[in-house]
Design a protein around this motif. Sequence first.
Motif, PDB file in Angstrom:
ATOM      1  N   LYS A  52       0.529  -1.039   0.052  1.00 44.92           N
ATOM      2  CA  LYS A  52      -0.320  -0.527   0.433  1.00 44.92           C
ATOM      3  C   LYS A  52       0.504   1.576   0.017  1.00 44.92           C
ATOM      4  O   LYS A  52       2.062   1.926   0.759  1.00 44.92           O
ATOM      5  CB  LYS A  52      -0.766   0.237   1.460  1.00 44.92           C
ATOM      6  N   ILE A  53       0.558   2.706  -0.576  1.00 48.30           N
ATOM      7  CA  ILE A  53       1.299   3.337  -0.665  1.00 48.30           C
ATOM      8  C   ILE A  53       0.343   4.573  -0.260  1.00 48.30           C
ATOM      9  O   ILE A  53      -1.556   4.258  -0.448  1.00 48.30           O
ATOM     10  CB  ILE A  53       1.760   3.764  -2.361  1.00 48.30           C
ATOM     11  N   GLU A  54       0.504   5.555   0.926  1.00 45.68           N
ATOM     12  CA  GLU A  54      -0.927   6.367   1.213  1.00 45.68           C
ATOM     13  C   GLU A  54       0.181   7.877   1.041  1.00 45.68           C
ATOM     14  O   GLU A  54       1.164   7.981   0.867  1.00 45.68           O
ATOM     15  CB  GLU A  54      -1.356   6.060   2.012  1.00 45.68           C
ATOM     16  N   GLY A 104       2.453  17.286  -0.479  1.00 45.60           N
ATOM     17  CA  GLY A 104       1.976  16.373   1.043  1.00 45.60           C
ATOM     18  C   GLY A 104       3.353  15.772   1.296  1.00 45.60           C
ATOM     19  O   GLY A 104       4.222  15.344   0.608  1.00 45.60           O
ATOM     20  N   GLN A 105       2.981  14.438   1.992  1.00 43.07           N
ATOM     21  CA  GLN A 105       3.323  13.397   2.306  1.00 43.07           C
ATOM     22  C   GLN A 105       3.680  12.195   1.673  1.00 43.07           C
ATOM     23  O   GLN A 105       2.267  12.365   1.331  1.00 43.07           O
ATOM     24  CB  GLN A 105       4.214  12.913   3.198  1.00 43.07           C
ATOM     25  N   HIS A 157       6.261   2.100   7.769  1.00 35.26           N
ATOM     26  CA  HIS A 157       5.758   2.977   7.163  1.00 35.26           C
ATOM     27  C   HIS A 157       7.072   3.207   6.910  1.00 35.26           C
ATOM     28  O   HIS A 157       7.770   4.096   7.579  1.00 35.26           O
ATOM     29  CB  HIS A 157       4.598   3.917   7.526  1.00 35.26           C
ATOM     30  N   HIS A 158       7.803   3.438   5.339  1.00 35.44           N
ATOM     31  CA  HIS A 158       8.631   4.619   5.063  1.00 35.44           C
ATOM     32  C   HIS A 158       8.107   5.824   4.090  1.00 35.44           C
ATOM     33  O   HIS A 158       7.122   4.992   3.644  1.00 35.44           O
ATOM     34  CB  HIS A 158       9.226   3.285   4.025  1.00 35.44           C
ATOM     35  N   LEU A 159       8.775   6.299   4.065  1.00 29.84           N
ATOM     36  CA  LEU A 159       8.656   7.850   3.563  1.00 29.84           C
ATOM     37  C   LEU A 159       9.204   7.692   2.796  1.00 29.84           C
ATOM     38  O   LEU A 159       9.813   6.669   1.819  1.00 29.84           O
ATOM     39  CB  LEU A 159       9.018   8.862   4.524  1.00 29.84           C
ATOM     40  N   LEU A 160       8.153   8.453   1.125  1.00 29.66           N
ATOM     41  CA  LEU A 160       8.807   8.054   0.016  1.00 29.66           C
ATOM     42  C   LEU A 160       9.420   9.613  -0.724  1.00 29.66           C
ATOM     43  O   LEU A 160       8.732  10.698   0.012  1.00 29.66           O
ATOM     44  CB  LEU A 160       7.553   7.553  -0.947  1.00 29.66           C
ATOM     45  N   HIS A 161      10.145   9.604  -1.503  1.00 26.89           N
ATOM     46  CA  HIS A 161      11.126  11.062  -1.776  1.00 26.89           C
ATOM     47  C   HIS A 161      10.403  11.508  -2.860  1.00 26.89           C
ATOM     48  O   HIS A 161      10.402  10.598  -4.155  1.00 26.89           O
ATOM     49  CB  HIS A 161      12.320  11.044  -1.525  1.00 26.89           C
TER      50      HIS A 161
END
Length: 116
Positions: free
Chosen positions: A74-76, A85-86, A96-100
């Motif tokens: 899942k991508i949120e 946003g993020q 959860h891993h942040l996406l750049h």
Amino acid sequence: MNRHHRIPIRVALVLVLGCLGTAAAGFGTGSANATPPYDWQDVTADFVAPFDPGAFTDQVHRSLILSPYGTTEKIECRAFHGPGGQCRQTDPTGTHHLLHETYIANRTVVIYKPFP
């Protein structure tokens, strides 16, 4: 003849106060059941991985994700009124891993950050 139509001061005052009262009454209403602007929303369907069929042909309208999970996890994203946003992706362990986010050739590309 130069006639000016003037609104009596009392009528103008009543109109202004009425508008202000209506505007003030509207604050804080109407959004109790709406999704808060900063809640995470599932946007997995808006992404495509580089090796997915059509990633560079008929799916170019989707953002490209560079991640070991592609679009299988899942991508949120969350934002307040538009871009900036993020986004994050959840790995199989639930982390959860942040996406750049970056842009390459007018296309949004998000890159998985392996360390939370």
